[in-house]
Every structure is written in structure tokens, then in C-alpha cells.
Design an enzyme around this catalytic site. Structure first.
Site, PDB file in Angstrom:
ATOM      1  N   HIS A  98      -5.468  -3.549  -1.758  1.00 26.06           N
ATOM      2  CA  HIS A  98      -5.155  -2.546  -2.780  1.00 26.06           C
ATOM      3  C   HIS A  98      -5.088  -3.167  -4.178  1.00 26.06           C
ATOM      4  CE1 HIS A  98      -4.514   0.899  -0.135  1.00 26.06           C
ATOM      5  NE2 HIS A  98      -4.109   0.007   0.738  1.00 26.06           N
TER       6      HIS A  98
ATOM      7  N   SER B 177       0.789  -1.227   0.000  1.00 29.55           N
ATOM      8  CA  SER B 177       0.000   0.000   0.000  1.00 29.55           C
ATOM      9  C   SER B 177       0.824   1.282   0.000  1.00 29.55           C
ATOM     10  CB  SER B 177      -0.942   0.011   1.205  1.00 29.55           C
ATOM     11  OG  SER B 177      -0.216  -0.050   2.429  1.00 29.55           O
TER      12      SER B 177
ATOM     13  N   LYS C  77     -12.531  -0.134   0.293  1.00 22.87           N
ATOM     14  CA  LYS C  77     -11.764   0.647  -0.671  1.00 22.87           C
ATOM     15  C   LYS C  77     -12.520   0.671  -1.997  1.00 22.87           C
ATOM     16  CE  LYS C  77      -7.293   0.229   1.608  1.00 22.87           C
ATOM     17  NZ  LYS C  77      -7.781  -0.275   2.904  1.00 22.87           N
TER      18      LYS C  77
END
Length: 426
Positions: free
Chosen positions: A241, A213, A272
Site C-alpha cells: 500500500h 492497509s 494494486k
């Protein structure tokens, strides 16, 4: 006339008063000592230039936001809102419908009275998306990482973890009783050496972020899987991610690198790309998921994920599985930002990922540039120790599918102007 009980009570309290007074004085002294220690620690953070101010957003999350103390719309280049779905109308509407039908929350944990059909439906959908046998929801991926290793591994086992894995993985590894090995970041030779060393153990688990990340670099999963099969080990990846936008269909780094059938366990997040609200999950073998439901402490002792959050994430996943167009727009937008910034003279970490770290080194410099960028209408944040190693401070720019080409060009223009002001570029 005072009653006998009242007289006895007065005598008792009078006798105890000096002792209570001394206890109160000691308590206040201890609190004063604590405050002095805390203030000294806080001052050391300020002095090091690593103090983290929390900016207040007064609008929905998105490419354009409102920030308290700033006038006009601010371009947001700092969120994990990779697919721009945090304020997507259909995602919001799905959350509203779940709130109306299922309520604000369950006031309980899953095994008591906190499992609704929408939770089971989302778990089935996540398992299908990742092409795994089953999945289990958590309040966050931090909880998912905290809850898996101590259940899966015993003192007879070994865990091999990349040195730059996310803090939640590090904390989860600390909780388990397996023998712990840390291999150098992305170093396959060091990993192989440690795999040879761990052959004495019953079971070996290789643990790595799919995408790291802070740097946006991608784990070499094909080579890791080759080693895992050579030395009879399991592979675990954290895909926070990557889920939603990496790979042809957004299924993650294992899809990107063609090893979906060779990676055994996937942990990821709903907070996310998949709606941006909250929640995490583990996807993997059915027997593992069943065991986690029985023994994983963050699952057993945390309230159930709220229905509106589940509704939003479920719709985000539907949109992603219906079409990969949104995910595919990320490639060109990411390339546009990286190429322009590199041409301007900036050092950009990672490769071909929407996480674009603008490497600066100095914590104060990163913080100052971030503040100047906000004055220019661009929201970015300086990252410094302990979030990243000392001497590797940066501004982590994050590209979203919601950004237009004009948004990206405006961000680059601001970086160039402010970079020259701070003598980062010429």
C-alpha cells in the site's frame, strides 16, 4: 449361458454389496454432519452482521464502473487502483502485445520451463526502481510473504513482527522456525525491549508493513532503522500500500522517510498501483534473491506469472518511472477527501494516506451504510471482523489518481446524507 468369469464376478459383487452399502451410508452421514457444522458457522457469521457479499462488476476497473443490479455509472471508492492504471490504454495494450507474443501462460514453474525474457526484464526493472540488487517475481505478494521467512530464518534466529501486520505476513511468519516475537503496533519502546531480549539469537529480523492497509498509518521507519542498527538487526517492509504513490517518486515509505539505503528487504505487489492485475515480488540483496529461487516453495511450486500480467505491470512501471506527476496528484486528492469528511463530523483513521477509513465501530452499521451508499451511486464496502478487530468496523474509502475533484465531492455529499440518516453525524 453365463461364462465362469461373469458368474464369479456376480458372486463377488453380491458378497460385497452389503459392505459397500454400509460404506456409502457412513460417507453420507459424515457429509451430513459436515454440512450441519458448516451451516451453523455460516449462520453465526450472518448473525454477527459480518457476512461479506461479493458485488459483481460488469465493466473494467476504474473510478467509474458498472455494478450488476445497479443502474447507471457507479463511482468506485473501494479499489486499490491508486494510480488509476488498471484500465490505462497503454497498460492494456502492453498486456495484449505480451499475450500475442508470449501466450496466455507457461503451463509450468519458473525453473522447469517457465522463465521468459519478459519475466527477467521486469525483475531487473523492479530492482532498479527500488534501488536494490535484485528482485524475484511471485504469483502474489501473499506468496512472496509466505515464501521468504522460512528460507531466510532458522531456529537460531528471531523475528520481530508488528502486531497489526498483514495476514500474509502473519502466515509467512508462522511457517518459519525462528523464535517469534510480536511487538505492539508502532510501539518503538516495545520493539526495543524485544530487540534487547533477542540478542541471544544469531540473527534478528524486524518485520513491518510500510503502510498498514486497514488504517492507512505509516510505520516509523527512520526510528525502526535506528533501532535495527543499534541492536544489529535486519529490516523487512511490506510495501503493497505504498509502492507507486508514496514518496517523491512513488518508491514507497522508505523513500518518503529517507531510509532506502537502511531497509534491507522489500516485498510488494503488482496487483494494486502497478496495473492492478496480479503478482508480487521480493527486492533485496542478490544472494537472498538467489537463495529464494532455490528454496522458496511458493516460487518453486507455483505456475509462472502469466505474460499478459507481466506486460501490463511492466508498462505501468514504465509510466511511473517516466514521470512522477500521477503519483503526486494523490496528495491533494487525499487531503480534499479527508478534510471535508472531518469537517462534516466523521472520524477518519490514519494520516495523509489515500486509505481513508471511516470509523464506525459497529459491523451492521458499516454494512448498512455501504449498501445505502451504493444506492446513491457510490461503491464502498464495510470492513468488519476478522478483517479488522472486533468493535473497529469501518468503511475503508480509497482515493485514486483517477478520481476528479467532483468525484470526491460527490462521495462526501453522499456520506453526509447517509451519515445523518444513520445518526453517525448530526
Amino acid at each position: 449361458m453365463m461364462s465362469l468369469s461373469a458368474m464369479l464376478s456376480r458372486c463377488f459383487y453380491a458378497a460385497r454389496a452389503p459392505a459397500w452399502g454400509r460404506s456409502l451410508t457412513r460417507a453420507r452421514s459424515a457429509l451430513a454432519q459436515l454440512n450441519a457444522l458448516l451451516e451453523a458457522e455460516l449462520e453465526s457469521i450472518r448473525g454477527a452482521g459480518t457476512w461479506k457479499n461479493e458485488r459483481v462488476i460488469t465493466s473494467k476497473q476504474g473510478a467509474h464502473i458498472s455494478v450488476q443490479g445497479s443502474s447507471g455509472a457507479i463511482l468506485n471508492f473501494c479499489a486499490n487502483n491508486y494510480l488509476g492504471l488498471s484500465s490505462h490504454p497503454e497498460v492494456i495494450q502492453s498486456g495484449i502485445e505480451a499475450l500475442d507474443q508470449y501466450g496466455a501462460g507457461l503451463s509450468s514453474v519458473r525453473f522447469i520451463c517457465g522463465t521468459q525474457n519478459l519475466h527477467k526484464n521486469l525483475e531487473a526493472k523492479l530492482a532498479k526502481f527500488h534501488q536494490r540488487e535484485d528482485a524475484i517475481l511471485y504469483a502474489s505478494c501473499f506468496d512472496a510473504n509466505a515464501g521468504i521467512f522460512e528460507v531466510l530464518l532458522t531456529p537460531e534466529d528471531a523475528i520481530l513482527s508488528d502486531e497489526l501486520n498483514h495476514a500474509s505476513i502473519i502466515d509467512g511468519v508462522r511457517l518459519c522456525k525462528a523464535t517469534k516475537y510480536r511487538f505492539r503496533h508502532l510501539d518503538l519502546s516495545d520493539l526495543e525491549a524485544k530487540l534487547k531480549e533477542t540478542q541471544k539469537h544469531r540473527m534478528r529480523l524486524i518485520v513491518t508493513d510500510g503502510v498498514f492497509s486497514m488504517d492507512g498509518d505509516v510505520a516509523p521507519l527512520k526510528e525502526i532503522c535506528d533501532l535495527s542498527e543499534k541492536y544489529n538487526a535486519l529490516v523487512f517492509i511490506d510495501e503493497c500500500h505504498a509502492t507507486g504513490f508514496i514518496g517523491p517518486n512513488g518508491r514507497g515509505t522508505d523513500e518518503l522517510l529517507g531510509v532506502m539505503d537502511r531497509v534491507h528487504i522489500v516485498n510488494s505487489t503488482l496487483g494494486k498501483a502497478l496495473g492492478g492485475a496480479a503478482g508480487g515480488y521480493t527486492a533485496g540483496p542478490k544472494a537472498l534473491i538467489a537463495l529464494l529461487r532455490q528454496r522458496s516453495r511458493p516460487y518453486l511450486f507455483s505456475n509462472t506469472l502469466p505474460p499478459p500480467v507481466v506486460g501490463c505491470a511492466s508498462k505501468a512501471l514504465d509510466l511511473l518511472m517516466d514521470s512522477n506527476i500521477i503519483a503526486q496528484t494523490m496528495t491533494s486528492k487525499t487531503k480534499r477527501f479527508r478534510s471535508q469528511m472531518t469537517a462534516a463530523g466523521f472520524t477518519i483513521g490514519g494520516m495523509d494516506h489515500p486509505i481513508c477509513p471511516v470509523m464506525l465501530g459497529d459491523a451492521r452499521l458499516a454494512s448498512s451504510i455501504a449498501e445505502d451508499m451504493l444506492k446513491r451511486g457510490i461503491y464502498v464496502i464495510g470492513f468488519s471482523y476478522p478483517v479488522v478487530p472486533k468493535g473497529k468496523a469501518r468503511i475503508r474509502v480509497q482515493i485514486s489518481a483517477a478520481h476528479s475533484d467532483e468525484d470526491i465531492d460527490r462521495c462526501v455529499e453522499a456520506f453526509v446524507e447517509i451519515g445523518r440518516k444513520h445518526k453517525v453525524i448530526s
